[in-house]
Every structure is written in structure tokens, then in C-alpha cells.
Design an enzyme around this catalytic site. Sequence first.
Site, PDB file in Angstrom:
ATOM      1  N   ASP A  60       3.670   0.676  -4.018  1.00  0.00           N
ATOM      2  CA  ASP A  60       2.394   1.342  -4.142  1.00  0.00           C
ATOM      3  C   ASP A  60       2.660   2.628  -4.923  1.00  0.00           C
ATOM      4  O   ASP A  60       3.800   3.099  -4.979  1.00  0.00           O
ATOM      5  CB  ASP A  60       1.849   1.642  -2.745  1.00  0.00           C
ATOM      6  CG  ASP A  60       0.607   2.495  -2.762  1.00  0.00           C
ATOM      7  OD1 ASP A  60      -0.360   2.118  -3.448  1.00  0.00           O
ATOM      8  OD2 ASP A  60       0.619   3.552  -2.109  1.00  0.00           O
ATOM      9  N   ASP A  62       0.032   5.856  -5.417  1.00  0.00           N
ATOM     10  CA  ASP A  62      -0.518   7.076  -4.828  1.00  0.00           C
ATOM     11  C   ASP A  62      -0.041   7.284  -3.395  1.00  0.00           C
ATOM     12  O   ASP A  62      -0.168   6.387  -2.552  1.00  0.00           O
ATOM     13  CB  ASP A  62      -2.044   7.031  -4.840  1.00  0.00           C
ATOM     14  CG  ASP A  62      -2.616   7.047  -6.260  1.00  0.00           C
ATOM     15  OD1 ASP A  62      -1.917   7.508  -7.168  1.00  0.00           O
ATOM     16  OD2 ASP A  62      -3.770   6.600  -6.432  1.00  0.00           O
ATOM     17  N   ASP A  67       2.546   3.345   1.750  1.00  0.00           N
ATOM     18  CA  ASP A  67       2.244   4.267   2.844  1.00  0.00           C
ATOM     19  C   ASP A  67       1.099   3.801   3.721  1.00  0.00           C
ATOM     20  O   ASP A  67       0.890   4.358   4.804  1.00  0.00           O
ATOM     21  CB  ASP A  67       1.889   5.648   2.269  1.00  0.00           C
ATOM     22  CG  ASP A  67       0.559   5.619   1.520  1.00  0.00           C
ATOM     23  OD1 ASP A  67       0.484   4.903   0.496  1.00  0.00           O
ATOM     24  OD2 ASP A  67      -0.386   6.302   1.947  1.00  0.00           O
TER      25      ASP A  67
END
Length: 236
Positions: free
Chosen positions: A16, A18, A186
Site C-alpha cells: 500500500d 498512503d 496499514d
Amino acid sequence: MKFYRTFLPFKVISFDLDDTLYDNREVIRTANREFLSRLQQTSQISDLNEETWQAWKDRVAQQEPVLCEDVTAWRKLAMQRMLEHHGKSAVEIQYISQGVMQHFLEFRHEISVPSKTIAILNLLKQRYRLAAITNGNVTPRRIGLNQFDVVYCGGLQGRAKPHRDLFHRTAEYFGVRPHEILHIGDNLVTDVRGAIQAGCQAGWINLSDKSIREFSDATLLPTMEISDLLQLLDLI
């Protein structure tokens, strides 16, 4: 590093972007402020503010949920619908929306990727194939990340995470089975649940001081949990 599931050999690491590889919070806040300010200036809509803009986004998301998985297309369509509502002509809408989106994306890419992150990716790339799977609209090369063999964005190359589309497309690109991909992210829903349901392995980066048991959205356990990207080097 904690393990919650059987850890299998893997050949690809997908990331991922961001809030996994860099802190995105202030960047997106600034980009959104700049977007709204430029839109107010060019459209001359007097009652335009954060609340009314969010209402337009919410309305479009309800009407076009799949299209809105592409966050850039979502923003453009919400802006165009709002401008139409305020009586702007087709020419005005095109001129305003193009200029405002360009302004937004410039600030959207004002990201300083930590040198540690770049060094970690460079070391991992010596051993594994790397991919980026994002629901956002950041172009990695534009912020100095050129380590990825492929970049897949939600709404562009397939359904957004947690849908399995982009995970399976990554497996097809590299010619591997899904479980040979370790996805790092996250978010316990889009990254962890998405990867596990797609048959991949999931590495959750926990940037809080909380246990995974304290997160209500932890409906599926990741394969592993880390607190720092540096821990991935233990896998080399």
C-alpha cells in the site's frame, strides 16, 4: 514482528502507499484545502465550503459507488455535478474542473518519502519483485519511488481494495500464486482483509501502541504484524 498465521515462502511483496510508506495525513489535508480554495476562486460559488463539498461527494458516492472507487474520477464527477447544479456551461465546467484537478494533484504529490523507506525498498528489491497496490491517486515515480515493477490503482485496473481484483491481477502479472504475494499495508480492512480474502499473505504495519484486539475492524487476522518497515529486512 508477530505471526498470526502460517507464514509461507513468497516471491513478491506488494505495498500500500498512503500511510504505509509515508505519512499522508498532512499532505492530504493541505491538498484538500488547496482544492477547495481554487474551486471557490474559479467557480465563484458563494456558499461553497467543506461541508457542502462533502455533501456533493457523498451524493455521488451513493449514485455511482463503483466509479467512485477511482478517487480521482470521484472527485471530478462530484465537482462537475456541483458546477452543473450551479448553472455552469459545459465549457466552463471543463475549464474549471481541469484547472482545479491539476492544482489539487500538484499538492497531492508534495510528499517527502523518508530516506529510510527508500533504502528499505532498495534492499528488498534485490531479493524480491515489488508491486504497489493502492486505492489512492499518488503516482509513485512522481514522489521518487521507482522500485515497483507494477503499480495498480483501485478503480483504474480493477475494483478497489478490499476487492480481490488488484491482488489477483498482481499474481497474474508476476506469474505467481496468490499466496506467494506478501502484501504490506496499514489498513485492517482494505489491506489485511483484502489480501487474506484474495488468498495472499498480509503484513499489517501497526503504527499505534494498541494491540490488534483493540481494533474493531480486525475481523481477519493478518499473516504477520510489524511496527516498522525496517523489520521487513529480517525476511531477506
